[in-house]
Design an enzyme around this catalytic site. Structure first.
Site, PDB file in Angstrom:
ATOM      1  N   PRO A 581       0.789  -1.233   0.000  1.00 32.23           N
ATOM      2  CA  PRO A 581       0.000   0.000   0.000  1.00 32.23           C
ATOM      3  C   PRO A 581       0.822   1.285   0.000  1.00 32.23           C
ATOM      4  O   PRO A 581       0.318   2.328  -0.444  1.00 32.23           O
ATOM      5  CB  PRO A 581      -0.813  -0.112   1.297  1.00 32.23           C
ATOM      6  CG  PRO A 581      -0.997  -1.577   1.486  1.00 32.23           C
ATOM      7  CD  PRO A 581       0.324  -2.165   1.061  1.00 32.23           C
ATOM      8  N   ASP A 582       2.063   1.244   0.464  1.00 30.09           N
ATOM      9  CA  ASP A 582       2.846   2.485   0.522  1.00 30.09           C
ATOM     10  C   ASP A 582       3.027   3.137  -0.842  1.00 30.09           C
ATOM     11  O   ASP A 582       2.707   4.317  -1.012  1.00 30.09           O
ATOM     12  CB  ASP A 582       4.204   2.212   1.171  1.00 30.09           C
ATOM     13  CG  ASP A 582       4.111   2.080   2.671  1.00 30.09           C
ATOM     14  OD1 ASP A 582       4.475   3.028   3.374  1.00 30.09           O
ATOM     15  OD2 ASP A 582       3.670   1.018   3.147  1.00 30.09           O
TER      16      ASP A 582
END
Length: 817
Positions: A581-582
């Site tokens: 997700p980063d």
């Protein structure tokens, strides 16, 4: 004016891209999502479809009326025209539409325009400011240009499939169509960068984006780890090691808990009522906890299994332990936090409820104005109907730039990955980015002051300070200047405020309470620079019940729904092999910043951007949420399989842990696969005679293909399949990406000389801009490397004053005494 964290924007609020015209000639999901992203920011986007509709309208899974759910999601906010390019009048209409547009998007190289009698260069001759984006599987140049590809092959060649799977099982592609949607999001950011250059010089350009390239650059830190550790050929080399191998079963589902830090370990085990283990000094270090995992992991599994996931989430995160529940699409649809933030919205013109835009902009909030149109819903174009109004690109405001963000300055108040990946992209686009850290607490990605020198660096005499030789930091902070300032001290805040006066953009990824508590929230920044753009990236956003919950990519992945969609059919939910997700949130932030810059160029006003990692991740698997809304189904993991096509999987090749991804999308590709495999009997086997039959007998089909591939060399087989027109790719292991021929020839990989770590190739450049190419101009900074120069140039700090700051621990290049 809407504020960050508030719900969807109302009709009548200003839009960042109002007046911009986007023509989508692409048939792919990535092209549709690129246009959708620009439309969310206010552009008028129109898809031109052939009779019968674009190919993505046949993409599964399907809704109750047989409609394509991914198409319904990606084509929202757009208009539709149908043109038959076999008809001269329609070819002329397409040419006029292209000349009346600011941006044209393709997904099959610039072939549609040539078929209409107007190449991109010919159109630019008439309209120099036209911008074309080609979003293709492998790009317009390089050894794989023109070869087919899809999400499966992108995950294979990018390295992600290798680390998503676990030892003893096949590599695993990402959830749903996240590679396609991420490529579309990245394409939108690239187009906004090209738009900024056009405003200065008047010139358009070509954006050449390969879907595989874009995804590969999200893998840069893992590839760098493999190199620095000298483990180039091992599939399960990951920089994040999880002895719990979560998510773990809970009483009512699954739950993920992060126990890498010693304080997290002690707090969590007390909350789990394991005080003896919590206080056992043998587990004080992370290395010891990994080595002795068998002595504490079973007890944690047992205690988590007895607790309900939301209750456990509340207990742990209230104590500031990073943890997160696995939420599926049904749970997300009713989630109190997303409800409070108004994330799920219905289009203003009516239609199904779906995830809304993933970034909140205070002055120009994105809007979901309309549901996806039926093919041709917007009638037939009238050639030249807008020609008088839009006869030419607006006159340029300055000289041509070498890179789109040249002349802008950004401060990066960032830790770890999401903020850094955003800031690095701004730096690749030409902004001067200043990375701000504190000597007493440098970026966690440096590994701390006890960071050892990794194995591949130990024979390099310059590699002496481990915190300057960490692969994650050095691959994720390129092109930046290093400044140390202690923002817990009044003198550090005063200096930061001076820097803000000449700063255009601030990127930060603290929890939402931090900037305000330091006295440098958005309103305080505006006192120094009224038109500043502040982009805040946090786990759950700047409002809502979860606002102050600690998080990172490892807990956002389950809380966003992505983990519930990753894994093998019938199996438990999974997390990616690294915190996926980063970079997804980071590119969401980049696109929002570039949209905000466009608004500032028009109006002179800055704004505050609120990016929730949970929402940014959910948006890129948002077709699953729409599937739940339309059908009542709760989608689960599908492994490497596809809703429509078979075969579609990852198969063993000869040698140890060697794999190849391949698919046959339709009968023609299936026939070619049978020919390459020299298995004519597959063509006459009734079990495989049709697409529906192949799907119904997928287990047997996968077994037959695996029996064949098991004796084939991985790379040779992938090349033969691709040359025959099949989506195919080797599953690259982490250290193999920098030496991949296509990445090298397309300039995705840049060799960078770091003053301490030495020269290494980094997987960093996600797309090509023909006139203003992204470039790596400097390595990641050593701690505080440029502090004296930056403070002298921008804050008037002379040498004596700087030495006093060093003595006081406010700035400097070394650990505090």
């Amino acid at each position: 004016m809407a504020q960050p964290g508030e719900g969807g924007a109302r009709s009548g609020t200003p839009s960042a891209l109002s007046g911009l015209r986007v023509l989508n000639l692409g048939s792919s999901l990535s092209a549709a999502w690129c246009a959708r992203t620009l439309a969310d920011y206010g552009a008028e986007a129109t898809i031109v479809e052939p009779p019968g509709g674009a190919a993505l309208r046949r993409l599964g899974p399907h809704g109750p009326e047989g409609e394509s759910i991914p198409a319904a999601y990606a084509l929202a906010n757009q208009r539709s025209l149908v043109l038959d390019l076999a008809i001269e009048a329609d070819r002329a209409a397409l040419r006029d539409l292209a000349l009346e547009s600011d941006i044209v998007i393709e997904s099959r190289a610039p072939g549609v325009l040539e078929d209409a009698g107007a190449s991109f260069e010919e159109l630019r001759g008439e309209r120099p400011g036209l911008i074309l984006a080609a979003l293709t599987p492998h790009g317009l140049t390089g050894p794989r240009a023109g070869q087919p590809g899809n999400d499966l092959t992108a995950f294979a060649r990018s390295g992600w499939a290798a680390i998503n799977g676990r030892a003893g099982e096949p590599p695993l592609k990402g959830a749903r169509y996240v590679a396609s949607l991420y490529a579309g999001l990245t394409g939108a950011a690239a187009l906004l960068a090209a738009l900024r250059e056009r405003a200065a010089s008047g010139r358009g350009q070509l954006v050449d984006l390969a879907e595989t390239d874009a995804l590969a650059t999200t893998f840069a830190s893992v590839a760098a780890h493999a190199q620095y550790q000298g483990e180039l050929d091992q599939r399960n080399v990951v920089w994040f090691r999880d002895p719990l191998r979560g998510p773990l079963p809970a009483a009512d589902g699954y739950f993920h808990i992060m126990l890498g830090r010693s304080d997290f370990f002690r707090l969590a085990l007390h909350i789990l009522e394991l005080p003896e283990l919590a206080e056992d000094e043998r587990f004080d270090s992370r290395a010891a906890r990994l080595e002795l995992a068998d002595e504490w992991v079973p007890a944690v599994w047992e205690r988590v299994a007895a607790r309900e996931k939301i209750e456990l989430f509340e207990a742990l995160t209230t104590a500031r332990v990073v943890a997160g529940p696995v939420l599926d699409t049904a749970e997300l649809a009713a989630n109190e936090h997303l409800e409070a933030r108004g994330f799920f919205v219905r289009p203003e013109g009516g239609g199904p409820r779906m995830p809304g835009p993933a970034a909140r902009l205070s002055a120009t909030p994105p809007r979901l104005r309309r549901a996806a149109p039926e093919p041709g819903a917007n009638g037939s174009p009238v050639p030249g109907e807008e020609r008088e109004r839009r006869a030419a690109t607006p006159p340029p405001t300055g000289r041509a730039r070498s890179r789109p963000l040249e002349g802008l300055r950004a401060l990066a108040l960032t830790q770890v990955w999401a903020g850094a990946h955003c800031a690095q992209h701004l730096a690749l686009l030409g902004a001067e980015v200043i990375k701000v850290e504190a000597r007493r607490r440098p970026d966690t990605w440096r590994g701390g002051y006890e960071m050892p020198i990794l194995s591949a660096l130990r024979d390099r005499p310059t590699a002496q300070r481990g915190w300057n030789c960490h692969p994650s930091f050095n691959s994720g902070n390129l092109n930046q200047l290093g400044l140390t300032l202690d923002l817990q001290r009044p003198a550090g805040i005063r200096l930061l405020r001076r820097l803000l006066r000449s700063t255009d953009i601030v990127v930060e990824n603290f929890t939402p309470r931090v900037l305000g508590s330091l006295g440098i929230g958005y309103e305080a920044m505006r006192e120094e620079r009224p038109d500043i753009i502040l982009c805040s990236i946090s786990g759950f956003g700047a409002s809502g019940p979860y606002r102050d919950r600690p998080s990172n990519g490892g807990t956002i992945e389950p809380a966003s729904g992505m983990s519930s969609l990753l894994g093998f059919p019938g199996g438990p939910p999974r997390n990616s092999g690294a915190t996926f997700p980063d970079p997804l949130a980071a590119m969401t932030a980049v696109a929002a910043i570039l949209a905000a810059l466009e608004h500032r160029a028009r109006s002179g006003g800055g704004q505050h951007i609120d990016v929730s990692m949970q929402e940014a991740t959910l948006a890129l698997v948002g077709d699953a949420a729409l599937e739940h809304e339309l059908t009542g189904r709760t989608p689960g993991p599908q492994g490497n399989r596809h809703p429509d096509h078979a075969p579609h999987g990852v198969y063993p090749a000869s040698g140890e842990d060697r794999w190849v991804a391949l698919a046959a999308e339709g009968d023609a590709q299936w026939a070619r696969l049978c020919e390459v495999a020299d298995h004519p009997g597959w063509l006459t086997d009734e079990r495989y005679a049709t697409g529906a039959a192949r799907k119904a007998n997928e287990d047997a089909l996968d077994g037959a293909i695996a029996d064949w591939t098991r004796g084939q060399p991985r790379d040779e087989l992938a090349e033969r399949l691709a040359a025959a027109g099949l989506p195919a790719a080797p599953v690259l292991n982490p250290g193999e990406l920098p030496s991949d021929t296509s990445f090298g020839e397309r300039g995705v990989v840049a060799e960078v000389e770091h003053p301490e770590a030495g020269a290494w190739p980094y997987v960093v450049v996600p797309y090509r801009l023909t006139e203003t190419p992204l470039r790596v101009t400097a390595p990641a900074p050593c701690l505080g490397e440029h502090a004296a120069e930056v403070l002298a140039r921008l804050a008037g700090v002379d040498a004596a004053a700087y030495e006093e700051l060093v003595r006081l621990g406010i700035s400097g290049e070394d650990p505090p005494e």
